[in-house]
Design a protein around this motif. Structure first.
Motif, mmCIF file in Angstrom:
data_model
loop_
_atom_site.group_PDB
_atom_site.id
_atom_site.type_symbol
_atom_site.label_atom_id
_atom_site.label_comp_id
_atom_site.label_asym_id
_atom_site.label_seq_id
_atom_site.Cartn_x
_atom_site.Cartn_y
_atom_site.Cartn_z
ATOM 1 N N ILE A 94 0.855 -1.188 0.000
ATOM 2 C CA ILE A 94 0.000 0.000 0.000
ATOM 3 C C ILE A 94 0.891 1.238 0.000
ATOM 4 N N ASN A 95 0.695 2.095 -0.966
ATOM 5 C CA ASN A 95 1.435 3.351 -1.002
ATOM 6 C C ASN A 95 0.793 4.308 0.000
ATOM 7 N N ALA A 96 0.174 5.335 -0.465
ATOM 8 C CA ALA A 96 -0.429 6.299 0.444
ATOM 9 C C ALA A 96 -1.766 5.794 0.974
ATOM 10 N N MET A 97 -2.074 6.187 2.195
ATOM 11 C CA MET A 97 -3.396 5.982 2.779
ATOM 12 C C MET A 97 -3.852 7.340 3.285
ATOM 13 N N GLY A 98 -5.149 7.526 3.285
ATOM 14 C CA GLY A 98 -5.610 8.843 3.710
ATOM 15 C C GLY A 98 -7.051 8.839 4.161
ATOM 16 N N TRP A 99 -7.429 9.961 4.733
ATOM 17 C CA TRP A 99 -8.806 10.195 5.154
ATOM 18 C C TRP A 99 -9.332 11.430 4.423
ATOM 19 N N TYR A 100 -10.533 11.295 3.902
ATOM 20 C CA TYR A 100 -11.243 12.394 3.273
ATOM 21 C C TYR A 100 -12.569 12.559 4.012
ATOM 22 N N ARG A 101 -13.205 13.696 3.818
ATOM 23 C CA ARG A 101 -14.524 13.891 4.412
ATOM 24 C C ARG A 101 -15.410 14.673 3.477
ATOM 25 N N GLN A 102 -16.699 14.443 3.637
ATOM 26 C CA GLN A 102 -17.680 15.147 2.832
ATOM 27 C C GLN A 102 -18.851 15.556 3.709
ATOM 28 N N ALA A 103 -19.042 16.848 3.822
ATOM 29 C CA ALA A 103 -20.171 17.392 4.568
ATOM 30 C C ALA A 103 -21.333 17.596 3.602
ATOM 31 N N PRO A 104 -22.560 17.647 4.117
ATOM 32 C CA PRO A 104 -23.720 17.837 3.250
ATOM 33 C C PRO A 104 -23.594 19.099 2.394
ATOM 34 N N GLY A 105 -23.807 18.925 1.102
ATOM 35 C CA GLY A 105 -23.752 20.068 0.201
ATOM 36 C C GLY A 105 -22.370 20.523 -0.175
ATOM 37 N N LYS A 106 -21.346 19.797 0.278
ATOM 38 C CA LYS A 106 -19.971 20.195 -0.018
ATOM 39 C C LYS A 106 -19.246 19.080 -0.758
ATOM 40 N N PHE B 168 -5.748 16.950 14.543
ATOM 41 C CA PHE B 168 -5.872 15.566 14.074
ATOM 42 C C PHE B 168 -4.483 14.978 13.844
ATOM 43 N N THR B 169 -4.380 13.663 14.069
ATOM 44 C CA THR B 169 -3.131 12.956 13.812
ATOM 45 C C THR B 169 -3.423 11.682 13.038
ATOM 46 N N ILE B 170 -2.756 11.531 11.911
ATOM 47 C CA ILE B 170 -2.895 10.312 11.111
ATOM 48 C C ILE B 170 -1.696 9.407 11.381
ATOM 49 N N SER B 171 -1.958 8.109 11.440
ATOM 50 C CA SER B 171 -0.888 7.139 11.635
ATOM 51 C C SER B 171 -1.284 5.856 10.917
ATOM 52 N N ARG B 172 -0.329 4.961 10.759
ATOM 53 C CA ARG B 172 -0.645 3.700 10.099
ATOM 54 C C ARG B 172 0.215 2.586 10.663
ATOM 55 N N ASP B 173 -0.346 1.387 10.569
ATOM 56 C CA ASP B 173 0.356 0.172 10.950
ATOM 57 C C ASP B 173 0.508 -0.636 9.674
ATOM 58 N N ASN B 174 1.689 -0.608 9.090
ATOM 59 C CA ASN B 174 1.891 -1.274 7.799
ATOM 60 C C ASN B 174 1.708 -2.785 7.903
ATOM 61 N N ALA B 175 2.061 -3.353 9.032
ATOM 62 C CA ALA B 175 1.919 -4.803 9.198
ATOM 63 C C ALA B 175 0.451 -5.222 9.194
ATOM 64 N N TYR C 210 -5.108 5.059 10.859
ATOM 65 C CA TYR C 210 -5.887 5.625 11.951
ATOM 66 C C TYR C 210 -5.959 7.144 11.800
ATOM 67 N N LEU C 211 -7.004 7.699 12.371
ATOM 68 C CA LEU C 211 -7.116 9.154 12.449
ATOM 69 C C LEU C 211 -7.578 9.503 13.858
ATOM 70 N N GLN C 212 -6.674 10.056 14.635
ATOM 71 C CA GLN C 212 -7.014 10.537 15.963
ATOM 72 C C GLN C 212 -7.481 11.980 15.834
ATOM 73 N N MET C 213 -8.702 12.229 16.260
ATOM 74 C CA MET C 213 -9.301 13.558 16.117
ATOM 75 C C MET C 213 -9.561 14.128 17.503
ATOM 76 N N ASN C 214 -8.865 15.193 17.820
ATOM 77 C CA ASN C 214 -9.020 15.873 19.106
ATOM 78 C C ASN C 214 -9.585 17.273 18.900
ATOM 79 N N SER C 215 -10.077 17.850 19.973
ATOM 80 C CA SER C 215 -10.622 19.217 19.929
ATOM 81 C C SER C 215 -11.608 19.372 18.770
#
Length: 122
Positions: A31-43, A67-74, A79-84
């Motif tokens: 797996i090359n890149a991994m990511g998180w995207y989001r979509q709000a209503p109407g956007k 927010f903090t993104i991390s990954r476990d390649n194994a 993961y996406l840790q979302m604070n505040s």
């Protein structure tokens, strides 16, 4: 085929935290890149954060420092840790992975999870 299964969304009050997980399975050589995207209503769908196989990260300005993104390649998991959290973080969050399905083959495939709802109340 490759499947991405997300978990960890839900309802939280402003200022709270949530942790999203996304596990990839199936025909995966790497797996090359991994990511998180989001979509709000109407956007439109927007990038939240991404991480390369080597651990380099990229964040949208709206989530930097929270927010903090991390990954476990194994485990082929991101993961996406979302604070505040803020009400404007409310959206459906989608996991994305760029996958090489066979060793020795250069072609990359783009996969998406089904989405998980994150709702932040004020």
């Amino acid at each position: 085929q490759v499947q991405l299964v997300e978990s960890g969304g839900g309802l939280v009050q402003a200022g709270g935290s949530l942790r999203l997980s996304c596990a990839a399975s199936g025909s995966i050589a790497s797996i090359n890149a991994m990511g998180w995207y989001r979509q709000a209503p109407g956007k439109q769908r927007e990038l939240v954060a991404s991480i390369t196989s080597g651990g380099n990260t990229n964040y949208s300005d709206s989530v930097k420092g929270r927010f903090t993104i991390s990954r476990d390649n194994a485990k082929n998991t991101v993961y996406l840790q979302m604070n505040s959290l803020k009400p404007e973080d409310t959206a459906v969050y989608y996991c994305n992975a760029v996958v090489r399905r066979s060793f020795g083959v250069r072609k990359l495939y783009d996969y998406w999870g089904q989405g998980t709802q994150v709702t932040v109340s004020s």
